[in-house]
Write a protein that holds these residues in place. Structure first.
Motif, short mmCIF file in Angstrom:
data_model
loop_
_atom_site.label_atom_id
_atom_site.label_comp_id
_atom_site.label_asym_id
_atom_site.label_seq_id
_atom_site.Cartn_x
_atom_site.Cartn_y
_atom_site.Cartn_z
N ASP A 1 -4.92 -4.19 4.24
CA ASP A 1 -6.09 -3.91 3.40
C ASP A 1 -6.38 -5.13 2.53
O ASP A 1 -5.70 -5.37 1.53
N VAL A 2 -7.39 -5.92 2.92
CA VAL A 2 -7.70 -7.19 2.25
C VAL A 2 -8.06 -6.98 0.79
O VAL A 2 -7.56 -7.67 -0.11
N GLU A 3 -8.93 -6.02 0.53
CA GLU A 3 -9.37 -5.79 -0.85
C GLU A 3 -8.21 -5.33 -1.74
O GLU A 3 -8.12 -5.71 -2.91
N LEU A 4 -7.32 -4.55 -1.17
CA LEU A 4 -6.17 -4.09 -1.95
C LEU A 4 -5.21 -5.24 -2.23
O LEU A 4 -4.59 -5.30 -3.30
N VAL A 5 -5.10 -6.17 -1.28
CA VAL A 5 -4.26 -7.35 -1.51
C VAL A 5 -4.78 -8.13 -2.72
O VAL A 5 -4.03 -8.50 -3.63
#
Length: 785
Positions: free
Chosen positions: A490-494
């Motif tokens: 999950d890019v946004e969560l990273v």
């Protein structure tokens, strides 16, 4: 304090009376004149100063000197009263400091109390006891190594002051104090000071040294590296001194000794468990496991419910898991509550033995952890956050098992739900004993179930659970979310979890360290957050060398991608196997839940079969219980030497007094807090010790082979502890847990069938030796049958 106020009032009244008497002593030559003048009589009784002035006018010069002497005596009497009151205040302050375990106040008050000779023999003991306990608190409460060392050094200095005062005979000798001081020097690491003190004590008489002092000295010398022959010599010398003094309790410290009544508490005068503990420690530290277990056997025969906990923790710390587990179980069965720190070390050892190579092995370890948790609380133990967190971390780590790669998305999701259900059910059960998971368990839940389980919803569940439990998020929690975000992809969560970590550190005037950046890079590799991670690394203020290593890590080869798994036969089979294995753990949890729901305190183990050994089928002695009982009777017949019979009813021994408390009103046998009769415990312990003697012989032989190989290669042998804590290569039995031993359950039927099969296998493998198993027990116990 009320008593002190009354005593002070009495002293003041006494001083006032002495002062009045100085005016009542009237010279005989002027008494008639005074008696003839009422006014002067009035002055005599009501105004001491006018009376004194009258005499100064009528008496000669020598009379003035006599008055001064009287006044001087009165002042000295008042001073003595004040001194007595001051000394009493000092003594009370010192005693209160001892009661409060205020070691700083004790260090301040002791010099003044010693100068005033206020420290009697009993107070010397209490001061040494307080010093010893203070060291233990420092070791367990002071998490900072530097702070712990500083606090320990201060205690060591005070211990040296006490010892110097004893050596100079400024304090009365007390053998109990000497035991605490020797133990203090051992545990603090000040071995040289302890050995010097012992060398001096050894030259003293029985007022300074007894069997307990010898026991403490043996432990100290063992830790310092003294040869076992020297330590065994001290043990023999102590026993000889007991015998020469007419103390027949030395007989009961022998492995061949018989107790007067196997069903009753023993009340033998003068038995030194400290001496027995000392030689047991020496034997364990020198690798003499057989004689160490015989010492434990002696302790359990004497005091089946009150053997000091150190007898057990020594084996948990020094012996391999197969033995440590069993020794721990023996203590729990008798209602002996093990220290939390020692129990946690055992849980950690089981968790680390699980590994991630095999699903079955991992579940076996989880069932073992649940078994020892149940036995611990059943013995009367209270769960702490650290204890239950060890278990929860191990449960979540099942998602790291390599066999997870064989599962498809649907199977993985089902497994995550099953594990989460077990965790929630475990929380409900453990809460009855005050045990709630800590933040470390939440962090593990995030990484393992959320990350390795590829389940984003777990992150929300875990964080909500943490809030409900009142747990505060820390930077490890934020790192865990970052790791899980990377595993999920999950890019946004990273990005969001990284910025949250940075903000939290800035709020505490800190900056992300190199570990934070490495976690970021690992989370971002292989997804669209990679450029973001590189930009963040470039913003850092690290030197070029550290940045270079970051970039090498960022641009290095990616780990092999896990391919998608089709719904083939092998995948379905593996998924079913995982669900079945987890079902065994959940069945164990159900048994613990049922047994504790109405009785959350100690359990009645007399009606339960406990998982005493680590695996089924590893037992060495397949002898019918009837025949085994006959052998037990032959080895432990209830007879006592005639010269000891007069010494068997002294209640002054603390162990004897406490064991006697285990009698229940109206019963014919003594009972443990877990419902076991002393006769049951002594027999069951005897059987378990036979197994431990055989098991330790196998473990020591395995270590001997490793040493032989190392010597043949010209290499230094590896540490004994590391080898003994290695793989239990000889354990070939079947795993079992609480549900397998639950009477009437289907699992019990299967378990009994597995036990029968395992027993048959053992007998087939050792068919030639089976008739001599009784002789083998005699041999292991150093007896000739």
């Amino acid at each position: 304090m009320l008593g002190l106020a009354l005593r002070r009032a009495q002293w003041q009244l006494q001083a006032h009376r002495q002062w009045l008497r100085t005016f009542a002593t009237i010279p005989s030559q002027i008494r008639p004149a005074i008696e003839g003048h009422p006014k002067l009589v009035l002055l005599h009784y009501h105004d001491g100063r006018q009376h004194e002035r009258h005499f100064s006018l009528t008496r000669t010069t020598p009379g003035k000197k006599t008055a001064r002497v009287r006044r001087s005596k009165a002042k000295r009497a008042a001073a003595e009263d004040n001194k007595e009151s001051s000394e009493l205040d000092l003594l009370n302050d010192l005693r209160q400091a001892v009661q409060d375990l205020d070691i700083n106040a004790i260090i301040d008050l002791f010099p003044h109390a010693k100068v005033n000779k206020l420290v009697d023999r009993n107070l010397v003991w209490r001061l040494s006891q307080c010093l010893h306990e203070s060291l233990r608190r420092v070791r367990f409460k002071n998490v900072n190594d530097q702070g712990r060392r500083a606090a320990t050094d201060e205690l060591v200095e005070f211990a040296k002051v006490l010892v110097r005062s004893i050596v100079k005979e400024e304090l009365e000798p007390d053998r109990r104090a000497h035991v605490h001081l020797l133990a203090f020097f051992k545990e603090s690491g000040a071995l040289d000071q302890g050995i010097t003190f012992w060398s001096w004590l050894q030259q003293r008489d029985s007022e300074y040294v007894d069997a307990n002092v010898y026991g403490a000295a043996i432990e100290l010398l063992a830790v310092n590296g003294a040869p076992l022959s020297e330590l065994e010599g001290l043990y023999t010398k102590a026993l000889e001194q007991l015998s020469s003094a007419g103390n027949f309790s030395s007989y009961y410290l022998s492995p061949d000794a018989m107790v007067p009544d196997r069903e009753a508490p023993i009340t033998i005068k003068g038995i030194s468990m400290t001496l027995l503990q000392g030689v047991l420690t020496a034997r364990l530290l020198r690798g003499e496991s057989r004689r160490a277990y015989l010492a434990l056997d002696t302790a359990l025969r004497l005091y089946p419910t009150l053997t000091p906990v150190r007898f057990f923790t020594l084996f948990v710390d020094e012996r391999p898991l197969s033995e440590a587990y069993m020794v721990f179980a023996l203590a729990c069965r008798a209602g002996i509550v093990m220290p939390v720190m020692g129990f946690r070390r055992l849980l950690t050892t089981i968790r680390q033995a699980a590994g991630t190579a095999s699903l079955i092995k991992h579940v076996v370890s989880l069932r073992q952890m649940l078994s020892v948790l149940y036995m611990f609380v059943g013995a009367g133990g209270r769960l702490t956050s650290n204890l239950v967190s060890e278990y929860f971390i191990a449960v979540t780590q099942i998602m790291r098992v390599k066999e997870m790669d064989a599962l498809n998305t649907r199977q993985r999701e089902q497994l995550v739900n099953d594990v989460l259900r077990i965790i929630r059910r475990s929380i409900d059960v453990f809460s009855r004993y005050g045990g709630a998971p800590g933040i470390s368990a939440i962090n593990s839940l995030i990484v393992n179930l959320g990350g390795f389980g590829k389940s984003k919803k777990i992150l929300t569940i875990a964080l909500n659970d943490a809030r409900q439990l009142g747990l505060e998020f820390n930077n490890i929690t934020r790192r865990s979310i970052l790791i899980a975000a990377g595993q999920i992809g999950d890019v946004e969560l990273v990005k969001a979890s990284w910025l949250d970590l940075v903000d939290a550190k800035v709020a505490k005037q800190e900056k992300p360290d190199d570990t934070d950046y490495h976690i970021l890079i690992k989370a971002a590799r292989g997804n669209a957050a990679f450029d973001f991670a590189i930009e963040e690394c470039q913003k850092s203020e690290f030197d070029e060398d550290i940045k270079s290593r970051m970039y090498d890590h960022a641009y290095g080869a990616l780990p092999e991608e896990r391919g998608s798994v089709d719904e083939d036969t092998s995948s379905l089979a593996k998924g079913m196997e995982m669900i079945e294995e987890l079902g065994k753990l959940e069945a164990d949890l159900e048994v613990m839940e049922r047994r504790t729901i109405d009785s959350p305190a100690t359990q009645d183990f007399s009606t339960q079969d406990l998982p005493i050994t680590i695996l089924v089928g590893t037992q060495h002695f397949q002898i019918p219980d009837g025949e085994l009982r006959l052998l037990y009777d032959a080895l432990t017949s209830e007879r006592v030497p005639a010269h000891a019979s007069s010494k068997t009813t002294d209640q002054s021994s603390p162990e004897a007094t406490q064991d006697a408390l285990s009698w229940r009103e109206g019963s014919t046998s003594a009972l443990s807090t877990t419902g076991m009769t002393f006769g049951q415990l002594r027999y069951q312990n005897w059987k378990s010790l036979n197994e431990l003697l055989a098991l330790s012989e196998l473990n020591d032989a395995a270590y001997g082979r490793v040493v032989d190989v190392a010597i043949a290669k010209g290499e230094a042998p590896p540490p004994r502890e590391r080898i003994l804590r290695g793989v239990e290569h000889h354990l070939k039995g079947n795993a079992y847990g609480l549900s397998d031993l639950d009477h009437g359950s289907a699992a019990t039927v299967m378990h009994e069938a597995r036990m029968t099969e395992a027993s048959a296998d053992v007998q087939d493998e050792n068919s030639e030796d089976t008739p001599d198993q009784a002789q083998e027990i005699w041999r292991l116990r150093g007896r000739s049958g």
